[in-house]
Design a protein around this motif. Structure first.
Motif, PDB file in Angstrom:
ATOM      1  N   ALA A  41       0.830  -1.206   0.000  1.00 31.82           N
ATOM      2  CA  ALA A  41       0.000   0.000   0.000  1.00 31.82           C
ATOM      3  C   ALA A  41       0.865   1.258   0.000  1.00 31.82           C
ATOM      4  CB  ALA A  41      -0.937  -0.003   1.208  1.00 31.82           C
ATOM      5  N   GLN A  42       1.959   1.238   0.758  1.00 29.80           N
ATOM      6  CA  GLN A  42       2.869   2.380   0.801  1.00 29.80           C
ATOM      7  C   GLN A  42       3.494   2.656  -0.560  1.00 29.80           C
ATOM      8  OE1 GLN A  42       5.601   1.318   3.912  1.00 29.80           O
ATOM      9  NE2 GLN A  42       4.130   1.713   5.567  1.00 29.80           N
ATOM     10  N   LYS A  43       3.639   1.605  -1.359  1.00 26.47           N
ATOM     11  CA  LYS A  43       4.214   1.757  -2.701  1.00 26.47           C
ATOM     12  C   LYS A  43       3.151   2.031  -3.761  1.00 26.47           C
ATOM     13  CE  LYS A  43       8.054  -1.477  -1.812  1.00 26.47           C
ATOM     14  NZ  LYS A  43       8.664  -2.757  -2.233  1.00 26.47           N
ATOM     15  N   PHE A  75      -7.799  -3.448   3.564  1.00 25.22           N
ATOM     16  CA  PHE A  75      -7.716  -4.426   2.480  1.00 25.22           C
ATOM     17  C   PHE A  75      -8.118  -3.804   1.143  1.00 25.22           C
ATOM     18  CE2 PHE A  75      -7.647  -6.948   6.213  1.00 25.22           C
ATOM     19  CZ  PHE A  75      -7.057  -8.160   5.891  1.00 25.22           C
ATOM     20  N   ALA A  76      -8.129  -2.471   1.109  1.00 23.62           N
ATOM     21  CA  ALA A  76      -8.559  -1.784  -0.109  1.00 23.62           C
ATOM     22  C   ALA A  76      -7.627  -2.077  -1.287  1.00 23.62           C
ATOM     23  CB  ALA A  76      -8.658  -0.282   0.141  1.00 23.62           C
ATOM     24  N   ASN A  77      -6.370  -2.371  -0.991  1.00 25.08           N
ATOM     25  CA  ASN A  77      -5.403  -2.644  -2.068  1.00 25.08           C
ATOM     26  C   ASN A  77      -5.121  -4.135  -2.241  1.00 25.08           C
ATOM     27  OD1 ASN A  77      -3.917  -2.808   0.435  1.00 25.08           O
ATOM     28  ND2 ASN A  77      -2.023  -2.748  -0.762  1.00 25.08           N
ATOM     29  N   ASP A 107     -16.552 -10.515   4.675  1.00 26.79           N
ATOM     30  CA  ASP A 107     -17.647  -9.681   5.197  1.00 26.79           C
ATOM     31  C   ASP A 107     -17.215  -8.812   6.369  1.00 26.79           C
ATOM     32  OD1 ASP A 107     -19.298 -10.759   3.315  1.00 26.79           O
ATOM     33  OD2 ASP A 107     -20.428 -12.044   4.698  1.00 26.79           O
ATOM     34  N   HIS A 108     -15.992  -8.986   6.850  1.00 27.00           N
ATOM     35  CA  HIS A 108     -15.547  -8.290   8.058  1.00 27.00           C
ATOM     36  C   HIS A 108     -14.424  -7.283   7.792  1.00 27.00           C
ATOM     37  CE1 HIS A 108     -17.903 -11.353  10.122  1.00 27.00           C
ATOM     38  NE2 HIS A 108     -17.250 -12.270   9.398  1.00 27.00           N
ATOM     39  N   VAL A 109     -14.008  -7.168   6.531  1.00 24.99           N
ATOM     40  CA  VAL A 109     -12.934  -6.234   6.182  1.00 24.99           C
ATOM     41  C   VAL A 109     -13.379  -5.397   4.983  1.00 24.99           C
ATOM     42  CG1 VAL A 109     -11.116  -7.736   7.103  1.00 24.99           C
ATOM     43  CG2 VAL A 109     -11.801  -7.960   4.703  1.00 24.99           C
ATOM     44  N   ASP A 110     -12.544  -4.439   4.605  1.00 26.01           N
ATOM     45  CA  ASP A 110     -12.935  -3.473   3.555  1.00 26.01           C
ATOM     46  C   ASP A 110     -12.405  -3.851   2.170  1.00 26.01           C
ATOM     47  OD1 ASP A 110     -10.295  -3.029   4.290  1.00 26.01           O
ATOM     48  OD2 ASP A 110     -10.404  -0.855   4.000  1.00 26.01           O
ATOM     49  N   ILE A 111     -12.354  -5.138   1.880  1.00 26.41           N
ATOM     50  CA  ILE A 111     -11.902  -5.564   0.562  1.00 26.41           C
ATOM     51  C   ILE A 111     -12.965  -5.215  -0.477  1.00 26.41           C
ATOM     52  CG2 ILE A 111     -12.835  -7.918   0.784  1.00 26.41           C
ATOM     53  CD1 ILE A 111     -10.289  -8.863  -0.737  1.00 26.41           C
TER      54      ILE A 111
END
Length: 638
Positions: A41-43, A75-77, A107-111
């Motif tokens: 994510a940082q990259k 978990f967006a990336n 269902d429990h994360v922001d993927i």
């Protein structure tokens, strides 16, 4: 005993990290995945994860959810590709891996939904080949797998790559091994409901991942783990292909590691820090390896068995043999509650008090008689005040047909006794209607759960009556964690622990017997034991009676303690073994065929008798007295 590092062994061909408990290993792996996701994510890059299903990765997913909720892990990336799916399999079925992944993680994360890829089990068979080719191309288009998470099946499969799979294999439709089908039956209730085929990433697809983490928890994985890590690369053990990957981690708990050479026979690896337990293990191993009774082992046997170092530590074979033989002999007792008015210095149990209060915890309503029925009968016969506490209702293990049969009986009985049974008729119709339309694996209705609970309760009460346990001494705890109506249980909670505290305080036993299945991180037995341990920890300070209480652990229907571990062995005569069988027969809903038979086709009474006879046979082969059968226990110090 020293636990050797991977670099010190000559047997392991993959790097293995052993954790005391599965939870610690799962947390370590989740932390590494989180680090990868954050670095990417940082990259400004995507982290591409290959994910597994089954019981092995659940702890990893739970920790990832915690990191998301409590430490802001996004978990967006993240892009995910799952290993496999049953075929055919609708995504909304409880047994589908789509359902599993959403319930356990997604269902429990922001993927992002578009970043989730799971093989499609609904495709017409003529479209499967093209779909599988496209699945591999999707992985390549995403940049390849940064990390692939794997479990391992008892056939050595990774994904659903069964024995015979090629290292070049790609994503494809495969047929499942009979052993894999048997293992899957716990989710499908019966083997005949398990799909015969599955879609799976190929070994070649998996091997392209930049990093691979293989998880293995519990004693059931120990043998196949040894073959994977120490054996030759073979298509018959597909997981062994991982030996050719440049970056693999094998993360296991201490129970999955039991068969590794550095754990099971460390003297074959190098120098050992000898203590009494390791000496006992080595001498028993040598006796079995040389097929000689302990007292016939010679110095030459020790030298030929790579145990010269033990002779240096302990002296001649004669004194060493005698020491171990006497220690094992002292485990044998016909007085599991202690022999009154005797010298108990060398006995497993104390002589006093002569008549003890005994509390037998049984996770399910039949574990007591299956696992220690002979000892239970002996304790009652010898005048002890025996209590039995059934920790769960066991209602999941009752066939729907039995629930219907008992509902029919109740309605017919009410009609005959009272003529008018309108209320019961309505409940009967509700039960019949629910069972007629019930989906595979669907949660039972409250009324059906109640009927199944009463079936198990009645059987347990009948078994206790047969054994001579007083009616007032039979306790049905129905711990809340179990009461979900599904195979999946709730986590152990405060109410579960408090229920165990309450019964311990009420009885204040001199002896506790409990199912000691420490080696299965996922089973009901382990949760029930954790509840007992938590309750004892809470009581240890204020409850002075605990200072005079012994806790004895028995094993379940599946396995027995190793001889080196056994601290009390209760011999059974042929007549006592028959009485035990008759007690087990009182559990009629589990007779002939159980709902969850596991990987063993024998009935529970057959497994129990075969196991008890095998224990007696091992004692006999070591040169001790020959008995018909034996039940074995290990004392837990708390």
């Amino acid at each position: 005993m020293k636990v050797l590092n991977y670099s010190e062994t000559t047997f392991e061909k993959l790097p293995v990290t052993i954790f005391e408990e599965a939870g610690a290993g799962a947390a370590r792996v989740a932390g590494e995945i989180a680090g990868l996701v954050r670095t990417k994510a940082q990259k400004g890059e995507q982290a591409v994860l290959g994910l597994a299903t089954g019981s092995s990765p659940i702890g990893v997913y739970q920790e990832l959810i915690r990191l998301h909720r409590e430490e802001g892990l996004s978990f967006a990336n993240v892009v995910t590709f799952n290993l496999d799916e049953y075929y055919p399999m609708p995504p909304d079925e409880l047994q589908s891996y789509v359902y599993f992944m959403h319930a356990q993680l997604f269902d429990h994360v922001d993927i992002r939904p578009e970043n989730i890829h799971i093989p499609d089990g609904t495709l017409p068979v003529e479209q499967v080949r093209e779909y599988c080719l496209a699945y591999d191309k999707q992985i390549e288009a995403a940049g390849g797998l940064d990390l692939q998470l794997l479990g391992i099946g008892r056939t050595g499969h990774i994904g659903f790559n069964e024995p015979g799979s090629s290292i070049q294999s790609a994503t494809r439709l495969v047929k499942l091994d009979p052993l894999t089908i048997t293992d899957a039956a716990k989710d499908f209730i019966k083997e005949e409901y398990v799909p015969l085929r599955a879609l799976t990433m190929g070994v070649g697809t998996i091997m392209k991942a930049r990093q691979i983490v293989l998880l293995a928890w519990g004693e059931g994985k120990a043998k196949i783990l040894r073959e994977t890590v120490e054996g030759q690369i073979s298509e018959q053990v597909p997981a062994s292909f991982l030996q050719q990957h440049p970056r693999v981690q094998v993360v296991v708990d201490q129970w999955a590691a039991l068969e590794l050479t550095r754990i099971k026979t460390p003297w074959l690896v190098g120098m050992c820090a000898w203590d009494d337990r390791l000496i006992r293990r080595a001498v028993i191993w040598l006796s079995q390896h040389r097929q000689k009774p302990i007292l016939k082992l010679t110095d030459e046997d020790y030298k030929d068995g790579s145990l010269s170092d033990l002779l240096v530590e302990a002296g001649h074979a004669y004194s060493l043999n005698l020491k171990v033989f006497n220690a094992i002999q002292r485990t044998i007792t016909g007085w599991p509650g202690g022999k009154p008015h005797s010298n108990d210095a060398q006995r497993p149990e104390r002589a006093a008090p002569a008549h003890k209060r005994v509390l037998v915890f049984s996770p399910h309503p039949d574990d007591d008689v299956i696992s220690m029925g002979g000892t239970l009968l002996r304790l009652v016969d010898q005048g002890h005040d025996v209590h039995v506490a059934y920790q769960t209702s066991g209602n999941l293990a009752v066939f729907d047909d039995d629930a219907r049969r008992f509902a029919d009986f109740a309605l017919d009985f009410a009609k005959q006794q009272h003529g008018d049974a309108d209320a019961l008729r309505r409940e009967h119709a509700e039960v019949v209607g629910f069972l007629r339309h019930k989906k595979l694996g669907e949660e039972d209705s409250p009324l059906v759960q109640k009927i199944k609970t009463l079936i198990r309760k009645g059987e347990a009460a009948a078994a206790c009556r047969f054994c001579g346990v007083r009616e007032a001494n039979v306790h049905f705890m129905n711990l809340p964690f179990y009461e979900t109506g599904q195979v999946k249980k709730k986590p152990l909670g405060a109410a579960d622990v408090q229920a165990v505290v309450d019964i311990l305080q009420a009885i204040r036993p001199h002896q506790i017997f409990a199912a000691g299945d420490l080696r299965d991180p996922h089973g009901t037995h382990k949760v029930c034991l954790d509840a007992i341990f938590a309750a004892l920890a809470r009581l240890k300070g204020p409850a002075a009676w605990l200072e005079n209480c012994y806790l004895w652990l028995y094993r379940g229907a599946w396995q027995e303690w190793d001889v080196e571990e056994i601290e009390m062995a209760v011999p059974l005569s042929p007549e006592e073994l028959l009485r035990k069988r008759q007690a087990i027969f009182k559990h009629q809903s589990q007779k002939d065929s159980a709902v969850f038979p596991g990987n063993d086709k024998r009935e529970f009474w057959q497994r129990s008798e075969d196991r008890n006879r095998a224990t007696a046979r091992r004692y006999d082969q070591l040169g001790l007295a020959e008995y018909e059968a034996m039940e074995a226990f290990v004392r837990h110090r708390f």
